[in-house]
Scaffold this motif. Structure first.
Motif: not given
Length: 238
Positions: A82, A103, A105, A108-109, A112, A134, A141-142, A145
């Motif tokens: 991100d 958040t 990364f 987030s990864k 996901s 989101d 970031s989400t 990810g």
């Protein structure tokens, strides 16, 4: 921290000899977002906003703004971070922005990878794409990810993913729009409050427009109805 992250920070810090760090970062984000948005939408009001911001800087300083965008483009090359969210935190701008925290990364990864199971793959096989949303997206970031995880599993997120994302803060809204546009993620990026259902802007990314996603989403009646309500509300508020 990759090379482009370091060069972004170095370039922006050079400009602090004349301007406040917050103002430089905010102006860069708005300039970049408007440039990407108007590359496909041609909104005269946004163009006027761009020119007013650009007028604050000399030609050489605007060249530095272009360098910042270049570092952002290359920093996102491997879709493994991100970029703008991490730069924002590294510059400690969160301390001046109501305690906002993006958040990481890595989180987030991980999220996901937990979500990208057989259900999502089956939906893609059946409908050709899957959708994500989101309600407080920050810099994106989400979504980045999720797109990264899809790519690792051999799924072309640019064709098989559509995102609808919202943030109440205009700077975050612009940061997200920049990153999703550069990564060619089809998305509706919304500036508004998810809790009060008050929206002021809905920006379609270039990938959304070029991929004719308004038409694709029309096959999903509930999805398109919700999006139309958001768009109509934002247009009425404009």
């Amino acid at each position: 921290m990759n090379t482009h992250h370091k060069e972004f920070v170095r370039t922006i810090q050079q400009l602090t000899q004349k301007y406040r760090l917050w103002d430089i970062y905010s102006d860069f984000v708005h300039l970049a977002a408007i440039s990407l948005y108007n590359s496909i939408h041609h909104d005269p009001e946004e163009e006027d906003r761009y020119l007013k911001i650009a007028a604050r800087y000399t030609r050489d300083e605007m060249d530095d703004m272009c360098k910042l965008l270049s570092h952002t483009v290359h920093g996102l090359d491997n879709i493994g971070c991100d970029f703008l969210g991490e730069v924002f935190m590294d510059l400690e701008l969160d301390n001046k922005w109501a305690g906002q925290f993006f958040t990481p990364f890595s989180v987030s990864k991980m999220m996901s990878e937990m979500q990208l199971g057989e259900g999502v793959k089956n939906k893609i096989n059946e409908h050709g794409y899957t959708t994500v949303s989101d309600p407080a997206v920050g810099a994106g970031s989400t979504i980045i990810g999720f797109a990264s995880s899809m790519l690792e599993q051999g799924i072309n997120y640019q064709q098989c993913l559509h995102a609808t994302v919202t943030d109440v803060d205009h700077l975050a809204f612009c940061m997200c729009y920049i990153q999703l546009s550069l990564l060619h993620v089809p998305a509706l990026v919304i500036h508004g409050n998810t809790l009060t259902l008050q929206y002021s802007k809905v920006w379609r990314t270039p990938a959304h427009v070029l991929g004719n996603w308004d038409f694709k989403l029309a096959s999903d009646k509930s999805s398109v109805k919700a999006k139309e309500e958001i768009i109509s509300t934002s247009e009425a508020a404009a």
